[in-house]
Design an enzyme around this catalytic site. Structure first.
Site, PDB file in Angstrom:
ATOM      1  N   SER A  45      31.307  30.330  -8.800  1.00 12.22           N
ATOM      2  CA  SER A  45      31.487  29.236  -7.837  1.00 12.22           C
ATOM      3  C   SER A  45      32.150  28.054  -8.531  1.00 12.22           C
ATOM      4  CB  SER A  45      30.139  28.797  -7.275  1.00 12.22           C
ATOM      5  OG  SER A  45      29.606  29.830  -6.495  1.00 12.22           O
ATOM      6  N   ARG A 101      22.415  22.814 -10.092  1.00 10.97           N
ATOM      7  CA  ARG A 101      23.434  23.286 -11.040  1.00 10.97           C
ATOM      8  C   ARG A 101      23.703  22.311 -12.182  1.00 10.97           C
ATOM      9  NH1 ARG A 101      21.583  26.483  -9.179  1.00 10.97           N
ATOM     10  NH2 ARG A 101      22.216  28.010  -7.660  1.00 10.97           N
ATOM     11  N   GLU A 152      31.702  22.488 -10.205  1.00 10.75           N
ATOM     12  CA  GLU A 152      30.520  23.100 -10.831  1.00 10.75           C
ATOM     13  C   GLU A 152      30.953  23.679 -12.184  1.00 10.75           C
ATOM     14  OE1 GLU A 152      28.043  25.679  -8.386  1.00 10.75           O
ATOM     15  OE2 GLU A 152      27.690  27.005 -10.098  1.00 10.75           O
TER      16      GLU A 152
HETATM   17  C1  LIG Z   1      31.295  36.513 -11.119  1.00 12.72           C
HETATM   18  C2  LIG Z   1      30.428  35.308 -11.389  1.00 12.72           C
HETATM   19  C3  LIG Z   1      29.318  35.073 -10.600  1.00 12.72           C
HETATM   20  C4  LIG Z   1      28.496  33.955 -10.845  1.00 12.72           C
HETATM   21  N1  LIG Z   1      27.407  33.750 -10.052  1.00 12.72           N
HETATM   22  C5  LIG Z   1      26.582  32.702 -10.316  1.00 12.72           C
HETATM   23  C6  LIG Z   1      25.407  32.494  -9.521  1.00 12.72           C
HETATM   24  O1  LIG Z   1      25.100  33.224  -8.611  1.00 12.72           O
HETATM   25  N2  LIG Z   1      24.615  31.437  -9.828  1.00 12.72           N
HETATM   26  C7  LIG Z   1      24.911  30.581 -10.851  1.00 12.72           C
HETATM   27  O2  LIG Z   1      24.141  29.637 -11.087  1.00 12.72           O
HETATM   28  N3  LIG Z   1      26.016  30.743 -11.593  1.00 12.72           N
HETATM   29  C8  LIG Z   1      26.855  31.785 -11.359  1.00 12.72           C
HETATM   30  N4  LIG Z   1      27.982  31.956 -12.116  1.00 12.72           N
HETATM   31  C9  LIG Z   1      28.315  30.950 -13.144  1.00 12.72           C
HETATM   32  C10 LIG Z   1      27.765  31.235 -14.540  1.00 12.72           C
HETATM   33  O3  LIG Z   1      27.470  32.608 -14.727  1.00 12.72           O
HETATM   34  C11 LIG Z   1      26.518  30.392 -14.813  1.00 12.72           C
HETATM   35  O4  LIG Z   1      26.797  29.007 -14.720  1.00 12.72           O
HETATM   36  C12 LIG Z   1      25.943  30.674 -16.205  1.00 12.72           C
HETATM   37  O5  LIG Z   1      24.700  30.034 -16.326  1.00 12.72           O
HETATM   38  C13 LIG Z   1      26.859  30.204 -17.331  1.00 12.72           C
HETATM   39  O6  LIG Z   1      26.401  30.771 -18.535  1.00 12.72           O
HETATM   40  P1  LIG Z   1      27.413  31.036 -19.731  1.00 12.72           P
HETATM   41  O7  LIG Z   1      26.638  31.604 -20.855  1.00 12.72           O
HETATM   42  O8  LIG Z   1      28.578  31.821 -19.278  1.00 12.72           O
HETATM   43  O9  LIG Z   1      27.848  29.538 -20.071  1.00 12.72           O
HETATM   44  P2  LIG Z   1      29.308  28.954 -20.351  1.00 12.72           P
HETATM   45  O10 LIG Z   1      30.199  29.213 -19.193  1.00 12.72           O
HETATM   46  O11 LIG Z   1      29.790  29.431 -21.685  1.00 12.72           O
HETATM   47  O12 LIG Z   1      28.981  27.404 -20.432  1.00 12.72           O
HETATM   48  C14 LIG Z   1      28.567  26.730 -19.267  1.00 12.72           C
HETATM   49  C15 LIG Z   1      27.906  25.413 -19.666  1.00 12.72           C
HETATM   50  O13 LIG Z   1      26.711  25.690 -20.379  1.00 12.72           O
HETATM   51  C16 LIG Z   1      26.714  25.041 -21.645  1.00 12.72           C
HETATM   52  N5  LIG Z   1      26.011  25.892 -22.596  1.00 12.72           N
HETATM   53  C17 LIG Z   1      26.167  27.209 -22.825  1.00 12.72           C
HETATM   54  N6  LIG Z   1      25.316  27.642 -23.778  1.00 12.72           N
HETATM   55  C18 LIG Z   1      24.613  26.545 -24.169  1.00 12.72           C
HETATM   56  C19 LIG Z   1      23.581  26.310 -25.128  1.00 12.72           C
HETATM   57  N7  LIG Z   1      23.092  27.289 -25.884  1.00 12.72           N
HETATM   58  N8  LIG Z   1      23.096  25.045 -25.251  1.00 12.72           N
HETATM   59  C20 LIG Z   1      23.571  24.029 -24.497  1.00 12.72           C
HETATM   60  N9  LIG Z   1      24.552  24.191 -23.574  1.00 12.72           N
HETATM   61  C21 LIG Z   1      25.065  25.430 -23.417  1.00 12.72           C
HETATM   62  C22 LIG Z   1      28.187  24.851 -21.994  1.00 12.72           C
HETATM   63  O14 LIG Z   1      28.354  23.763 -22.886  1.00 12.72           O
HETATM   64  C23 LIG Z   1      28.772  24.570 -20.620  1.00 12.72           C
HETATM   65  O15 LIG Z   1      28.578  23.219 -20.286  1.00 12.72           O
HETATM   66  C24 LIG Z   1      28.817  33.053 -11.891  1.00 12.72           C
HETATM   67  C25 LIG Z   1      29.934  33.309 -12.698  1.00 12.72           C
HETATM   68  C26 LIG Z   1      30.730  34.419 -12.446  1.00 12.72           C
HETATM   69  C27 LIG Z   1      31.931  34.653 -13.333  1.00 12.72           C
END
Ligand SMILES: Cc1cc2nc3c(=O)[nH]c(=O)nc-3n(C[C@H](O)[C@H](O)[C@H](O)COP(=O)(O)OP(=O)(O)OC[C@H]3O[C@@H](n4cnc5c(N)ncnc54)[C@H](O)[C@@H]3O)c2cc1C
Length: 308
Positions: free
Chosen positions: A229, A180, A299
């Site tokens: 998570s 992660r 996380e």
């Molecule tokens: C209901 C639910 C279920 C989930 N299940 C999972 C799962 O099964 N597995 C899992 O791994 N995660 C899960 N997640 C967490 C989340 O979806 C992941 O971590 C996802 O990868 C985050 O993407 P995001 O676009 O929402 O990023 P954000 O939440 O907007 O940002 C997260 C991080 O990524 C960075 N970031 C975003 N875009 C960029 C970019 N273009 N360049 C550099 N850094 C960037 C941000 O700076 C921040 O540090 C879940 C979340 C929810 C709400």
């Protein structure tokens, strides 16, 4: 509501060729799954990769920059985010195209869409993305994974723009993926990714995607205001089990609650502030430590000015 000094006129005059959108004191809560938090001092939506590179090359180095995706892994603090939040829009960064056994995607593309594009081209291996509600940018930073797959298993290379505006390419090894997280320096904003799967029987790819979806529906509160998570699973443990064993299922701080359905998910029940959610998380950490000696690590990413 906190209001920051409006620096957008200065930025605009220092960047006459900028094509993207700069907005001052832009509310962040609607841009996150938790629906909490104060404004971004500046929200920048670049037109495309060149525009982002130009912006970063001209932006004074002392102004902090925070990339965000779709905010599914993010707590924004109530006092807002000083500096610039960069949010890539699907218009400039949302493309996802399959070729042979590969998929190339802009980092504003949703994980779910990348899974769909792969499935439509009979590419197996990316089905796990179907259950993750984030964007590819978030997946690269978080090494997002689920149902036995993770980003590091399928990524060939990623491109990004460094804080000084330089375009860079990162091989899978350069991404320094760990559980992660990625070890690439925080200033880098990822712009695209190339994934490789393997050509397979279309029915089996679809069946795997359905399995992933069904697992979500039954095991996670996916329709709540949540960040997924909250804590990483400590080596040899499941975070949810440690939280459950500490008696915290359903535990509340203000409008924030430990999910009854999945103890490692925190929920905004409707009226939570960012402070409620972060305080609940820290309370859970303290109580788990007291109960079993294990120190849970966040996380979920937290950004913004700390409450005094
Ligand atoms: C209901 C639910 C279920 C989930 N299940 C999972 C799962 O099964 N597995 C899992 O791994 N995660 C899960 N997640 C967490 C989340 O979806 C992941 O971590 C996802 O990868 C985050 O993407 P995001 O676009 O929402 O990023 P954000 O939440 O907007 O940002 C997260 C991080 O990524 C960075 N970031 C975003 N875009 C960029 C970019 N273009 N360049 C550099 N850094 C960037 C941000 O700076 C921040 O540090 C879940 C979340 C929810 C709400």
């Amino acid at each position: 509501m906190a209001v920051f000094p409006d620096i957008t006129p200065d930025l605009k005059s220092a960047m006459p060729e900028l094509r993207g959108r700069l907005a001052a004191n832009q509310e962040m809560a609607p841009l996150t799954w938790f629906r909490v938090g104060g404004p971004a001092q500046v929200l920048f939506t670049p037109a495309d990769e060149d525009d982002l590179a130009y912006f970063l090359s001209k932006l004074p180095q002392d102004i902090p920059v925070y990339p965000v995706g779709v905010g599914s892994n993010l707590i924004v603090r109530d006092r807002g985010v000083a500096g610039v939040v960069v949010r890539l829009s699907p218009r400039g960064f949302g493309e996802a195209v399959a070729q042979g056994d590969t998929v190339r995607a802009g980092t504003a593309a949703l994980d779910k869409r990348v899974a769909e594009v792969a499935a439509s081209a009979n590419i197996a291996g990316l089905e796990f993305y179907f259950g993750i509600p984030g964007s590819i940018g978030g997946a690269l930073r978080m090494n997002a994974g689920a149902n036995g797959g993770e980003t590091k298993d399928v990524l060939v290379e990623a491109t990004g723009i460094a804080r000084n505006g330089e375009k860079r390419t990162f091989s899978n090894a350069d991404m320094k993926f760990v559980y992660r997280n990625s070890g690439v320096e925080e200033g880098v904003i990822f712009t695209s990714a190339l994934f490789r799967g393997r050509i397979a029987d279309p029915a089996s790819v679809r069946a795997r995607m359905n399995e992933v979806q069904q697992h979500r529906e039954t095991a996670q509160p996916i329709r709540e205001k949540t960040g997924g998570s909250t804590f990483k699973n400590p080596p040899g443990h499941s975070a949810w089990q440690l939280i459950d064993a500490a008696g915290l299922r359903g535990f509340r701080v203000g409008g924030a609650q430990v999910s009854e359905m999945h103890c490692n998910f925190l929920i905004n029940t409707g009226s939570a502030s960012g402070h409620d959610i972060e305080t609940l998380g820290e309370t859970v950490r303290a109580k788990v430590k007291e109960n079993c000696g294990v120190e849970l690590q966040w996380e979920i990413k937290r950004i913004g000015v700390l409450t005094a």
